[in-house]
Scaffold this active site. Sequence first.
Site, PDB file in Angstrom:
ATOM      1  N   LYS A 111     -12.561  -0.825 -14.215  1.00 18.35           N
ATOM      2  CA  LYS A 111     -13.201  -1.911 -13.483  1.00 18.35           C
ATOM      3  C   LYS A 111     -13.850  -2.917 -14.439  1.00 18.35           C
ATOM      4  O   LYS A 111     -13.869  -4.129 -14.152  1.00 18.35           O
ATOM      5  CB  LYS A 111     -14.219  -1.358 -12.489  1.00 18.35           C
ATOM      6  CG  LYS A 111     -13.567  -0.589 -11.340  1.00 18.35           C
ATOM      7  CD  LYS A 111     -12.541  -1.442 -10.592  1.00 18.35           C
ATOM      8  CE  LYS A 111     -11.972  -0.755  -9.365  1.00 18.35           C
ATOM      9  NZ  LYS A 111     -11.025  -1.601  -8.608  1.00 18.35           N
ATOM     10  N   TYR A 116     -12.676   5.263 -14.321  1.00  8.86           N
ATOM     11  CA  TYR A 116     -12.879   4.269 -13.267  1.00  8.86           C
ATOM     12  C   TYR A 116     -13.735   3.103 -13.761  1.00  8.86           C
ATOM     13  O   TYR A 116     -13.376   1.934 -13.582  1.00  8.86           O
ATOM     14  CB  TYR A 116     -13.535   4.931 -12.058  1.00  8.86           C
ATOM     15  CG  TYR A 116     -13.712   4.020 -10.873  1.00  8.86           C
ATOM     16  CD1 TYR A 116     -12.620   3.635 -10.095  1.00  8.86           C
ATOM     17  CD2 TYR A 116     -14.970   3.544 -10.507  1.00  8.86           C
ATOM     18  CE1 TYR A 116     -12.773   2.800  -8.994  1.00  8.86           C
ATOM     19  CE2 TYR A 116     -15.138   2.712  -9.411  1.00  8.86           C
ATOM     20  CZ  TYR A 116     -14.035   2.340  -8.667  1.00  8.86           C
ATOM     21  OH  TYR A 116     -14.193   1.513  -7.583  1.00  8.86           O
ATOM     22  N   ASP A 143       0.849  -1.185   0.000  1.00  6.72           N
ATOM     23  CA  ASP A 143       0.000   0.000   0.000  1.00  6.72           C
ATOM     24  C   ASP A 143       0.885   1.235   0.000  1.00  6.72           C
ATOM     25  O   ASP A 143       2.023   1.192   0.486  1.00  6.72           O
ATOM     26  CB  ASP A 143      -0.905  -0.004   1.243  1.00  6.72           C
ATOM     27  CG  ASP A 143      -2.100   0.920   1.109  1.00  6.72           C
ATOM     28  OD1 ASP A 143      -1.908   2.141   0.930  1.00  6.72           O
ATOM     29  OD2 ASP A 143      -3.240   0.436   1.193  1.00  6.72           O
ATOM     30  N   ASP A 167       3.896   2.819  -4.179  1.00  2.16           N
ATOM     31  CA  ASP A 167       2.848   3.424  -5.006  1.00  2.16           C
ATOM     32  C   ASP A 167       2.526   2.425  -6.104  1.00  2.16           C
ATOM     33  O   ASP A 167       3.346   2.166  -6.996  1.00  2.16           O
ATOM     34  CB  ASP A 167       3.343   4.741  -5.601  1.00  2.16           C
ATOM     35  CG  ASP A 167       2.268   5.473  -6.389  1.00  2.16           C
ATOM     36  OD1 ASP A 167       1.300   4.827  -6.845  1.00  2.16           O
ATOM     37  OD2 ASP A 167       2.407   6.698  -6.578  1.00  2.16           O
ATOM     38  N   ASN A 227      -6.877  -5.542  -4.555  1.00  2.00           N
ATOM     39  CA  ASN A 227      -7.890  -4.660  -3.992  1.00  2.00           C
ATOM     40  C   ASN A 227      -7.642  -3.184  -4.275  1.00  2.00           C
ATOM     41  O   ASN A 227      -8.594  -2.403  -4.315  1.00  2.00           O
ATOM     42  CB  ASN A 227      -7.954  -4.875  -2.475  1.00  2.00           C
ATOM     43  CG  ASN A 227      -8.702  -3.771  -1.763  1.00  2.00           C
ATOM     44  OD1 ASN A 227      -9.929  -3.688  -1.806  1.00  2.00           O
ATOM     45  ND2 ASN A 227      -7.965  -2.888  -1.095  1.00  2.00           N
TER      46      ASN A 227
END
Length: 235
Positions: free
Chosen positions: A140, A136, A37, A46, A72
Site C-alpha cells: 500500500k 500489505y 473480480d 484472478d 480497488n
Amino acid sequence: MADSAKERVLVTGGAGGIGAAIVAQQRGLGREVIVIDKQPGGIVADLGVAAQVETALAEALVGGPIHRLVNNVGYIRVANLEELDIDDALRTYEINVLAAMRCAKALLPGMREAGFGRIVNIASRAALGKAGRSAYSGSKAGIIGVTRTWALELGQHGITVNAVSPGPIRTAMFEAANPAGEPRTQQIIDAIPVKRVGEPDDISAAVGFLLDERGFITGQNLNVCGGMTIGAVPL
C-alpha cells in the site's frame, strides 16, 4: 468527444465490500461500470495472475475506451515478519500493485487520446505502518508512491491520479483480520477519533469526488479514516 464517451468506469475488485459501494455510486450517476473480480458479477479474473488480468482488460476494452479507473482490488494476510510466507508476499504485491499498473497501462492510450482521465488507487492507512502487515503495508505504501509518480507523468495529458487510504472499514476483509469481540479489535475502534468503524459508502463518496474533480487535484493521498491518522494512540 461527446461527454457520454467518457462515462465508462473500470473498478477492480468491485464484487463486494468497498468495491461494490464504488460500483453502486458510479452506476447511480448513470455510468457504465465494468467490474473485474475473482467473484462473479462482472468479468471474472484472478487479479493476481498476469495472463488473466490481460485477458480481462482486453474484454473490458471491447466496448471502447475507459476514462475512469478505480484500482480497488486488495489482498491481505496477517503475519509477523518471522512468520511471513514470501510466496504470499509476492501475491500481495502482484494484486495490490502490479494489477494496478497493468490496468492503468492498458487504459492509458484511450485516456491520452481523449485528453482526459481519472485514476483513483485504493491504498490504506496501514501504509503508515501496522504490526503483522509487512507485505500489505509495503504494497500500500507502494501504491501511494506510484500514484505520485503517475501524477507527474500524466498530468500534461489531462489525467489526474490520486489515492484514497481507508482506515478501518466494515468489510469482510477487515472483519477477517480483526474479528469482532477481540480486545485488539476494540482497541482499534477506541483509537478512532469519531469512535466508529467506517462504512464502504464513506470510501465510495471520497472516490466519487476524485473521479469527478476538475483536473487540479493530482498526486494526493486522501486518508478516510475517521481521524485515525492523527490519533494519539499508535496502532
